[in-house]
Design a protein around this motif. Structure first.
Motif, PDB file in Angstrom:
ATOM      1  N   ALA A   1      10.267  10.116  -2.650  1.00  0.00           N
ATOM      2  CA  ALA A   1       9.321  10.192  -1.540  1.00  0.00           C
ATOM      3  C   ALA A   1       8.399   8.999  -1.592  1.00  0.00           C
ATOM      4  CB  ALA A   1       8.510  11.483  -1.605  1.00  0.00           C
ATOM      5  N   THR A   2       7.927   8.576  -0.440  1.00  0.00           N
ATOM      6  CA  THR A   2       6.922   7.518  -0.376  1.00  0.00           C
ATOM      7  C   THR A   2       5.546   8.151  -0.286  1.00  0.00           C
ATOM      8  OG1 THR A   2       7.156   7.394   2.034  1.00  0.00           O
ATOM      9  CG2 THR A   2       8.482   5.872   0.706  1.00  0.00           C
TER      10      THR A   2
ATOM     11  N   TYR B   1      11.971  20.373  -2.308  1.00  0.00           N
ATOM     12  CA  TYR B   1      10.854  19.863  -3.097  1.00  0.00           C
ATOM     13  C   TYR B   1       9.651  19.629  -2.192  1.00  0.00           C
ATOM     14  CZ  TYR B   1      14.828  18.717  -6.145  1.00  0.00           C
ATOM     15  OH  TYR B   1      15.960  18.774  -6.910  1.00  0.00           O
ATOM     16  N   GLN B   2       8.466  19.709  -2.801  1.00  0.00           N
ATOM     17  CA  GLN B   2       7.240  19.402  -2.082  1.00  0.00           C
ATOM     18  C   GLN B   2       6.378  18.479  -2.930  1.00  0.00           C
ATOM     19  OE1 GLN B   2       5.985  20.364   1.162  1.00  0.00           O
ATOM     20  NE2 GLN B   2       4.652  18.673   0.555  1.00  0.00           N
ATOM     21  N   VAL B   3       6.068  17.298  -2.391  1.00  0.00           N
ATOM     22  CA  VAL B   3       5.147  16.390  -3.057  1.00  0.00           C
ATOM     23  C   VAL B   3       3.724  16.830  -2.743  1.00  0.00           C
ATOM     24  CG1 VAL B   3       4.364  14.005  -3.268  1.00  0.00           C
ATOM     25  CG2 VAL B   3       6.801  14.500  -2.911  1.00  0.00           C
ATOM     26  N   GLN B   4       2.898  16.852  -3.778  1.00  0.00           N
ATOM     27  CA  GLN B   4       1.501  17.236  -3.605  1.00  0.00           C
ATOM     28  C   GLN B   4       0.600  16.190  -4.250  1.00  0.00           C
ATOM     29  OE1 GLN B   4       1.354  21.254  -5.275  1.00  0.00           O
ATOM     30  NE2 GLN B   4       1.724  22.115  -3.227  1.00  0.00           N
ATOM     31  N   THR B   5      -0.646  16.153  -3.792  1.00  0.00           N
ATOM     32  CA  THR B   5      -1.601  15.169  -4.309  1.00  0.00           C
ATOM     33  C   THR B   5      -2.982  15.792  -4.434  1.00  0.00           C
ATOM     34  OG1 THR B   5      -2.493  12.934  -3.973  1.00  0.00           O
ATOM     35  CG2 THR B   5      -2.222  14.306  -2.010  1.00  0.00           C
ATOM     36  N   ARG B   6      -3.804  15.184  -5.306  1.00  0.00           N
ATOM     37  CA  ARG B   6      -5.220  15.527  -5.395  1.00  0.00           C
ATOM     38  C   ARG B   6      -5.959  14.328  -5.936  1.00  0.00           C
ATOM     39  NH1 ARG B   6      -5.556  20.079 -10.249  1.00  0.00           N
ATOM     40  NH2 ARG B   6      -4.818  18.773 -11.977  1.00  0.00           N
ATOM     41  N   SER B   7      -7.261  14.300  -5.708  1.00  0.00           N
ATOM     42  CA  SER B   7      -8.045  13.121  -6.073  1.00  0.00           C
ATOM     43  C   SER B   7      -8.564  13.175  -7.503  1.00  0.00           C
ATOM     44  CB  SER B   7      -9.226  12.960  -5.106  1.00  0.00           C
ATOM     45  OG  SER B   7     -10.052  14.116  -5.132  1.00  0.00           O
ATOM     46  N   ASP B   8      -8.703  14.378  -8.074  1.00  0.00           N
ATOM     47  CA  ASP B   8      -9.203  14.506  -9.444  1.00  0.00           C
ATOM     48  C   ASP B   8      -8.758  15.853  -9.996  1.00  0.00           C
ATOM     49  OD1 ASP B   8     -11.353  16.575  -8.893  1.00  0.00           O
ATOM     50  OD2 ASP B   8     -12.084  14.938  -7.622  1.00  0.00           O
TER      51      ASP B   8
ATOM     52  N   ASN C   1       0.822  -1.217   0.000  1.00  0.00           N
ATOM     53  CA  ASN C   1       0.000   0.000   0.000  1.00  0.00           C
ATOM     54  C   ASN C   1       0.856   1.268   0.000  1.00  0.00           C
ATOM     55  OD1 ASN C   1       1.031  -0.121   2.559  1.00  0.00           O
ATOM     56  ND2 ASN C   1      -0.943   0.094   3.627  1.00  0.00           N
ATOM     57  N   GLN C   2       2.085   1.118  -0.508  1.00  0.00           N
ATOM     58  CA  GLN C   2       2.997   2.259  -0.510  1.00  0.00           C
ATOM     59  C   GLN C   2       3.690   2.390  -1.860  1.00  0.00           C
ATOM     60  OE1 GLN C   2       5.401   3.331   3.135  1.00  0.00           O
ATOM     61  NE2 GLN C   2       7.064   2.632   1.829  1.00  0.00           N
ATOM     62  N   GLY C   3       3.741   3.633  -2.345  1.00  0.00           N
ATOM     63  CA  GLY C   3       4.424   3.899  -3.601  1.00  0.00           C
ATOM     64  C   GLY C   3       5.684   4.713  -3.372  1.00  0.00           C
ATOM     65  N   THR C   4       6.657   4.533  -4.249  1.00  0.00           N
ATOM     66  CA  THR C   4       7.888   5.324  -4.198  1.00  0.00           C
ATOM     67  C   THR C   4       7.967   6.160  -5.463  1.00  0.00           C
ATOM     68  OG1 THR C   4       9.037   3.657  -2.877  1.00  0.00           O
ATOM     69  CG2 THR C   4      10.392   5.281  -4.029  1.00  0.00           C
ATOM     70  N   LEU C   5       8.009   7.467  -5.274  1.00  0.00           N
ATOM     71  CA  LEU C   5       8.042   8.428  -6.366  1.00  0.00           C
ATOM     72  C   LEU C   5       9.477   8.952  -6.501  1.00  0.00           C
ATOM     73  CD1 LEU C   5       6.212  10.129  -8.328  1.00  0.00           C
ATOM     74  CD2 LEU C   5       6.004  11.786  -6.468  1.00  0.00           C
ATOM     75  N   LEU C   6      10.005   8.917  -7.719  1.00  0.00           N
ATOM     76  CA  LEU C   6      11.368   9.373  -7.992  1.00  0.00           C
ATOM     77  C   LEU C   6      11.337  10.527  -8.993  1.00  0.00           C
ATOM     78  CD1 LEU C   6      13.054   5.878  -8.562  1.00  0.00           C
ATOM     79  CD2 LEU C   6      13.042   7.207  -6.435  1.00  0.00           C
ATOM     80  N   TRP C   7      12.265  11.471  -8.824  1.00  0.00           N
ATOM     81  CA  TRP C   7      12.365  12.574  -9.771  1.00  0.00           C
ATOM     82  C   TRP C   7      13.808  13.050  -9.858  1.00  0.00           C
ATOM     83  CZ3 TRP C   7       9.923  12.918  -5.019  1.00  0.00           C
ATOM     84  CH2 TRP C   7      10.517  13.749  -4.062  1.00  0.00           C
ATOM     85  N   SER C   8      14.067  13.869 -10.873  1.00  0.00           N
ATOM     86  CA  SER C   8      15.401  14.435 -11.053  1.00  0.00           C
ATOM     87  C   SER C   8      15.267  15.870 -11.536  1.00  0.00           C
ATOM     88  CB  SER C   8      16.216  13.624 -12.063  1.00  0.00           C
ATOM     89  OG  SER C   8      15.608  13.691 -13.352  1.00  0.00           O
TER      90      SER C   8
END
Length: 267
Positions: free
Chosen positions: A55-56, A31-38, A18-25
């Motif tokens: 980030a997870t 940095y700030q990870v952000q989320t939204r449902s739609d 139930n966990q994802g790992t997000l990678l970027w360069s």
């Protein structure tokens, strides 16, 4: 995608349970990870700003979108250069000319702490009449509780004037709180002050590196005294804050500023 600087790219996303790992360069920390449902929802922060390039994130049965905002925070200082002097403002020049301690806060656009043309708050009155910081700081604290402000600003004054003082912000600014309000009392005076109201330190999507603001004198509208050393004359009903268009700002037919704030990014 990244916001704030170019060349940030999502390079990977993997799921374990139930966990994802997000990678970027690329891009620029923090940095700030952000989320939204739609697509119609607002982006919300997920976790705190980070210098990492990964980030997870939670993975559930519910649809979610993620993005990484680059250059999310910025550290600032401000130099108050008070040019107010007997040479610049000779009319009725007071003895013991000085400035009260800098006071204000960092906030978003859902609040403001003074505005020309509006009735001054009690915190602004106490700052402009007495040079007190506590009242305005309490108003900023209340806005922090409501999520409208991020942190308070309090610094030293200047004695005598002309002179200068430096205030290093106690923490980094964030893109969700890009506005600065900062004031100082012209002292002695009935209720006169200088300041910036909701100054935005993000321009064209980027944190400004250096910004000089010319400070013209203001009247808080709470005391009707007409000279620097006038006795207290409470304005009833309380007026609105205005910029000087006559004495003491008007000197030989010209509105003369009282100084500058210079905001400089440090990181």
């Amino acid at each position: 995608m990244g916001s704030g600087t170019d060349n940030l790219a999502i390079t990977g996303f993997s799921v374990t349970g139930n966990q994802g790992t997000l990678l970027w360069s690329g891009g620029r920390p923090n940095y700030q990870v952000q989320t939204r449902s739609d697509f119609n929802s607002n982006w919300g922060n997920l976790g705190s700003p980070t210098t990492n390039n990964f980030a997870t994130v939670p993975v559930t049965d519910t649809q979610a979108y993620f993005r990484v905002v680059s250059d999310y925070t910025a550290q600032y200082q401000v130099v108050f250069n008070a040019t107010w002097s007997q040479a610049t403002h000779p009319t009725d020049w007071p003895t013991n000319a000085h400035w009260s301690g800098l006071v204000g806060g960092v906030h978003n656009d859902s609040v403001h702490f003074f505005r020309l043309g509006e009735t001054s708050s009690e915190g602004i009155r106490l700052m402009a009449e007495l040079g007190q910081q506590a009242g305005l700081l309490s108003e900023v604290a209340a806005a922090m509780t409501n999520g409208a402000a991020d942190f308070q600003l309090a610094g030293s004054g200047i004695r005598p004037s002309p002179g200068s003082t430096l205030l290093v912000f106690p923490q980094a600014m964030r893109r969700d709180y890009p506005l600065v309000t900062l004031c100082s009392m012209i002292a002695p005076s009935p209720d006169w002050f200088v300041g910036v109201d909701s100054l935005n330190l993000i321009e064209n999507g980027q944190w400004v590196g250096n910004k000089v603001v010319t400070l013209y004198g203001n009247d808080a509208g709470t005391d009707s005294g007409v000279t620097y050393d006038s006795p207290n004359q409470v304005t009833v009903p309380r007026g609105v804050a205005t910029q000087f268009m006559d004495f003491p700002g008007l000197q030989n037919g010209v509105i003369v500023p009282f100084g500058t704030f210079t905001f400089t990014r440090l990181d």
